[in-house]
Design an enzyme around this catalytic site. Structure first.
Site, short mmCIF file in Angstrom:
data_model
loop_
_atom_site.label_atom_id
_atom_site.label_comp_id
_atom_site.label_asym_id
_atom_site.label_seq_id
_atom_site.Cartn_x
_atom_site.Cartn_y
_atom_site.Cartn_z
CD1 TRP A 4 -2.33 -1.78 1.73
CD2 TRP A 4 -3.07 -1.14 0.02
NE1 TRP A 4 -3.67 -2.68 0.87
CE2 TRP A 4 -3.84 -2.53 -0.49
CE3 TRP A 4 -3.30 -0.04 -1.32
CZ2 TRP A 4 -4.58 -2.24 -0.80
CZ3 TRP A 4 -4.70 -0.30 -2.38
CH2 TRP A 4 -5.23 -1.71 -2.00
CG ASP A 22 -2.94 4.45 3.93
OD1 ASP A 22 -4.04 3.96 4.65
OD2 ASP A 22 -2.90 3.56 2.95
CE LYS A 45 -9.25 -1.63 4.49
NZ LYS A 45 -9.46 -2.80 3.63
N1 PMP Z 1 -4.03 1.36 2.08
C1 PMP Z 1 -4.74 0.77 2.41
C2 PMP Z 1 -3.77 0.21 3.29
C3 PMP Z 1 -5.84 -0.37 2.54
O1 PMP Z 1 -5.05 -1.18 3.59
C4 PMP Z 1 -6.15 -0.06 1.22
C5 PMP Z 1 -8.00 -0.94 1.14
N2 PMP Z 1 -7.24 -2.32 1.36
C6 PMP Z 1 -6.37 1.22 0.59
C7 PMP Z 1 -5.01 2.59 0.85
C8 PMP Z 1 -6.87 1.14 -0.43
O2 PMP Z 1 -8.20 1.34 -0.16
P1 PMP Z 1 -9.31 1.66 -1.09
O3 PMP Z 1 -9.96 0.65 -1.76
O4 PMP Z 1 -10.47 2.13 0.15
O5 PMP Z 1 -9.02 2.28 -2.65
#
Ligand code: PMP
Length: 364
Positions: free
Chosen positions: A101, A175, A199
């Site tokens: 991520w 994040d 989440k």
């Molecule tokens: N950052 C993290 C740490 C994530 O776990 C996720 C999704 N699992 C995201 C960003 C991306 O999120 P989204 O699907 O809401 O764009």
């Protein structure tokens, strides 16, 4: 419905109290004679929903006055673009790469500004997951921000000690998508903390952005869409266009549920207990293995593998039969992952461990 335990990484398990409230409000919201799905964003009902959501979140986090909360669309992936567009135009954003991520955030930011990798444990993360040591961070001069992912959801790697970094003038961008509201964060030096909501905050489509007011007057990229402009969203109290009303409403219910059940401190202590029980079990067996360095083990996403991977399919099928759902690891990593967010009670952890013990007895 045969209610089992949902270990999905997101969308994920919601508290049953919240689901019950939603099911009432879908038929008649607040005795308005309308469904929550029909509420207009300029109505008093919605004004009250968003006002309360913001107030309760401020209260839950005990946020100092110099922060604003924005409810934005598009999920955390869009935040990865909005942030450089808004606060890094013409300057260099720095990244600590600790997994999938943070790497994605860096790739997205590189479309809008210069990026610099200050440390990287992602490139050689094979069966040994860790966070780059602070003494090895090489941050560039005057960065616009330093991005950290506080919980790499895929490997199950958590890091929250960014304030141990000695260069205090830095603005952190965190994040916190997968560990928001699971523990208390040290907000010193945090410029922006953001989280996709699917989440610990409810359902997908909404991103919570907590932003230090001093970042609201940076010049955004000229091409930055109006609805992604932080200052604009702040002035219009997150209602520039039609916002994701239902997701904001669900987030509001979650904030109330957290407050009613003891607030962040109580959930943090539950999460410590839940994850410790699980890791203790994993460490007690030679049948399963976890590849994360102990001090970075996530309280939210516990990853594990069967030492004999030929039994993976059997494990997954048997788990589903035992009403233990969504344990498959991320498609990039394989193995298994149990996401144990705030809504997962300790009984769910015991159910999973009992199943794993039984599986080992039968197939070990
Ligand atoms: N950052 C993290 C740490 C994530 O776990 C996720 C999704 N699992 C995201 C960003 C991306 O999120 P989204 O699907 O809401 O764009």
């Amino acid at each position: 419905m045969n209610k089992g335990w949902n270990f999905s990484a997101g969308q994920s398990m919601l508290p049953s109290e919240v689901i019950n409230q939603i099911s009432n409000d879908v038929f008649d919201f607040n005795s308005s004679g309308m469904s929550i799905l029909e509420i207009n964003h300029r109505s008093d009902d919605f004004a009250n929903i968003i006002y309360e959501a913001e107030k309760n979140l401020m209260h839950l986090l005990d946020l100092p006055d110099h922060y604003e909360i924005l409810f934005m669309q598009g999920g955390a992936s869009v935040a990865n673009a909005m942030i450089p567009m808004n606060i890094s135009y013409n300057s260099v954003a720095n990244f600590i790469l600790s997994g999938y991520w943070s790497n994605k955030s860096k790739n997205e930011a590189s479309k809008y500004c210069q990026v610099h990798i200050a440390a990287d444990s992602f490139s050689n993360n094979i069966n040994n997951y860790y966070f780059p040591k602070i003494e090895n961070w090489k941050v560039s001069n005057n960065p616009s921000y330093l991005h950290i992912c506080s919980n790499e959801t895929i490997t199950g790697l958590e890091f929250v000690n960014w304030n141990d970094y000695s260069q205090k003038k830095i603005s952190f961008v965190i994040d916190a998508t997968s560990n928001f509201l699971s523990r208390k964060f040290n907000m010193n030096n945090v410029g922006i903390l953001f989280a996709g909501c699917q989440k610990n905050i409810g359902i997908s489509g909404l991103t919570v952005i907590i932003i230090n007011k001093n970042l609201l007057n940076r010049h955004p990229l000229k091409t930055c869409p109006t609805v992604y402009n932080f200052h604009n969203m702040f002035l219009k109290k997150s209602i520039v266009n039609t916002p994701p009303i239902f997701a904001i409403y669900v987030a509001g219910l979650i904030f109330k549920w957290l407050l009613k059940n003891g607030g962040i401190e109580k959930f943090e202590s539950n999460n410590i207990k839940k994850s410790e029980i699980f890791y203790k079990y994993l460490d007690s067996t030679k049948f399963y293995i976890n590849y994360v360095e102990h001090k970075y083990r996530s309280r939210m996403n516990v990853t594990f593998n069967l030492v004999d991977e030929t039994k993976n399919k059997k494990f997954f099928d048997n788990a589903s039969d035992a009403l233990l759902y969504n344990l498959k690891g991320h498609r990039n990593l394989g193995g298994f992952r149990a996401s144990i967010y705030n809504a997962m009670p300790i009984d769910g952890i015991h159910a999973l461990i009992n199943f794993m013990k039984d599986f080992e007895c039968r197939y070990g």
